[in-house]
Design a protein around this motif. Structure first.
Motif, PDB file in Angstrom:
ATOM      1  N   ARG A 171      29.029  32.316  56.595  1.00 39.00           N
ATOM      2  CA  ARG A 171      28.942  30.908  56.188  1.00 39.00           C
ATOM      3  C   ARG A 171      28.742  29.956  57.367  1.00 39.00           C
ATOM      4  O   ARG A 171      28.098  28.933  57.236  1.00 39.00           O
ATOM      5  N   ILE A 172      29.338  30.303  58.500  1.00 40.76           N
ATOM      6  CA  ILE A 172      29.258  29.434  59.684  1.00 40.76           C
ATOM      7  C   ILE A 172      28.939  30.290  60.899  1.00 40.76           C
ATOM      8  O   ILE A 172      29.641  31.266  61.175  1.00 40.76           O
ATOM      9  N   ALA A 173      27.901  29.921  61.613  1.00 39.80           N
ATOM     10  CA  ALA A 173      27.511  30.645  62.830  1.00 39.80           C
ATOM     11  C   ALA A 173      27.427  29.658  63.986  1.00 39.80           C
ATOM     12  O   ALA A 173      27.114  28.490  63.796  1.00 39.80           O
ATOM     13  N   LEU A 174      27.708  30.146  65.163  1.00 39.79           N
ATOM     14  CA  LEU A 174      27.641  29.340  66.373  1.00 39.79           C
ATOM     15  C   LEU A 174      26.775  30.069  67.383  1.00 39.79           C
ATOM     16  O   LEU A 174      27.041  31.225  67.712  1.00 39.79           O
ATOM     17  N   VAL A 175      25.739  29.404  67.860  1.00 43.22           N
ATOM     18  CA  VAL A 175      24.874  29.965  68.889  1.00 43.22           C
ATOM     19  C   VAL A 175      25.085  29.115  70.140  1.00 43.22           C
ATOM     20  O   VAL A 175      24.641  27.970  70.202  1.00 43.22           O
ATOM     21  N   PRO A 176      25.793  29.650  71.133  1.00 41.43           N
ATOM     22  CA  PRO A 176      26.087  28.856  72.327  1.00 41.43           C
ATOM     23  C   PRO A 176      24.837  28.583  73.155  1.00 41.43           C
ATOM     24  O   PRO A 176      23.893  29.374  73.157  1.00 41.43           O
ATOM     25  N   GLN A 177      24.863  27.461  73.843  1.00 41.67           N
ATOM     26  CA  GLN A 177      23.747  27.079  74.698  1.00 41.67           C
ATOM     27  C   GLN A 177      23.586  28.070  75.842  1.00 41.67           C
ATOM     28  O   GLN A 177      22.489  28.431  76.224  1.00 41.67           O
ATOM     29  N   ILE A 178      24.709  28.516  76.390  1.00 40.25           N
ATOM     30  CA  ILE A 178      24.696  29.507  77.463  1.00 40.25           C
ATOM     31  C   ILE A 178      25.534  30.691  76.983  1.00 40.25           C
ATOM     32  O   ILE A 178      26.763  30.676  77.097  1.00 40.25           O
ATOM     33  N   PRO A 179      24.897  31.712  76.420  1.00 46.07           N
ATOM     34  CA  PRO A 179      25.665  32.837  75.884  1.00 46.07           C
ATOM     35  C   PRO A 179      26.363  33.618  76.993  1.00 46.07           C
ATOM     36  O   PRO A 179      25.863  33.713  78.104  1.00 46.07           O
ATOM     37  N   GLN A 180      27.535  34.154  76.673  1.00 44.92           N
ATOM     38  CA  GLN A 180      28.276  34.977  77.608  1.00 44.92           C
ATOM     39  C   GLN A 180      28.189  36.428  77.156  1.00 44.92           C
ATOM     40  O   GLN A 180      28.510  36.737  76.017  1.00 44.92           O
ATOM     41  N   ILE A 181      27.748  37.292  78.036  1.00 40.79           N
ATOM     42  CA  ILE A 181      27.624  38.706  77.709  1.00 40.79           C
ATOM     43  C   ILE A 181      28.902  39.403  78.159  1.00 40.79           C
ATOM     44  O   ILE A 181      29.317  39.284  79.316  1.00 40.79           O
ATOM     45  N   PRO A 182      29.550  40.114  77.241  1.00 39.71           N
ATOM     46  CA  PRO A 182      30.793  40.797  77.610  1.00 39.71           C
ATOM     47  C   PRO A 182      30.577  41.817  78.726  1.00 39.71           C
ATOM     48  O   PRO A 182      29.532  42.472  78.799  1.00 39.71           O
ATOM     49  N   ALA A 183      31.579  41.956  79.589  1.00 44.94           N
ATOM     50  CA  ALA A 183      31.525  42.942  80.674  1.00 44.94           C
ATOM     51  C   ALA A 183      31.344  44.335  80.099  1.00 44.94           C
ATOM     52  O   ALA A 183      31.918  44.678  79.073  1.00 44.94           O
ATOM     53  N   GLY A 184      30.535  45.130  80.749  1.00 44.20           N
ATOM     54  CA  GLY A 184      30.310  46.516  80.307  1.00 44.20           C
ATOM     55  C   GLY A 184      29.253  46.660  79.223  1.00 44.20           C
ATOM     56  O   GLY A 184      28.963  47.770  78.788  1.00 44.20           O
ATOM     57  N   MET A 185      28.639  45.554  78.786  1.00 42.58           N
ATOM     58  CA  MET A 185      27.613  45.609  77.746  1.00 42.58           C
ATOM     59  C   MET A 185      26.345  46.178  78.358  1.00 42.58           C
ATOM     60  O   MET A 185      25.918  45.786  79.436  1.00 42.58           O
ATOM     61  N   SER A 186      25.739  47.150  77.687  1.00 51.15           N
ATOM     62  CA  SER A 186      24.491  47.730  78.176  1.00 51.15           C
ATOM     63  C   SER A 186      23.460  47.734  77.041  1.00 51.15           C
ATOM     64  O   SER A 186      23.787  47.549  75.884  1.00 51.15           O
ATOM     65  N   VAL A 187      22.232  47.935  77.424  1.00 48.20           N
ATOM     66  CA  VAL A 187      21.127  47.972  76.457  1.00 48.20           C
ATOM     67  C   VAL A 187      20.637  49.398  76.363  1.00 48.20           C
ATOM     68  O   VAL A 187      20.419  50.074  77.354  1.00 48.20           O
ATOM     69  N   ALA A 188      20.475  49.881  75.148  1.00 51.43           N
ATOM     70  CA  ALA A 188      19.988  51.236  74.950  1.00 51.43           C
ATOM     71  C   ALA A 188      18.589  51.196  74.386  1.00 51.43           C
ATOM     72  O   ALA A 188      18.194  50.309  73.696  1.00 51.43           O
TER      73      ALA A 188
END
Length: 92
Positions: A75-92
């Motif tokens: 119902r409610i979403a927030l898209v931050p202006q400067i997103p913060q990527i959690p530590a340890g996040m990787s792309v596969a």
């Protein structure tokens, strides 16, 4: 409709949002304007369920605290202006 009643938030003993009450009708547009540090982002984070708060807000008459996390996010979403990527996040 989103109804806010007496919303307040404090961080480290400092009140950053103080006693906000308003109604936002379905389809209505709302602008939140103020200087840096006025609590605009904190107010949005309350609505997205990301910050503990005093007071209450309801979506279509239902108290926000009764929604499961996923239900609220639909119902409610927030898209931050400067997103913060959690530590340890990787792309596969």
């Amino acid at each position: 409709m989103i109804s806010l009643r007496n919303l307040s938030v404090s961080f480290d003993g400092r009140r950053v949002v103080d006693d906000v009450s308003l109604d936002i009708a379905s389809g209505e547009w709302l602008n939140v304007v103020g200087p840096n540090g006025a609590g605009k982002t904190t107010l949005l984070r309350i609505l997205a369920g990301l910050v503990d708060f005093e007071g209450s807000f309801a979506i279509d008459g239902r108290d926000s605290r009764t929604f499961k996390r996923r239900e609220l996010a639909r119902r409610i979403a927030l898209v931050p202006q400067i997103p913060q990527i959690p530590a340890g996040m990787s792309v596969a």
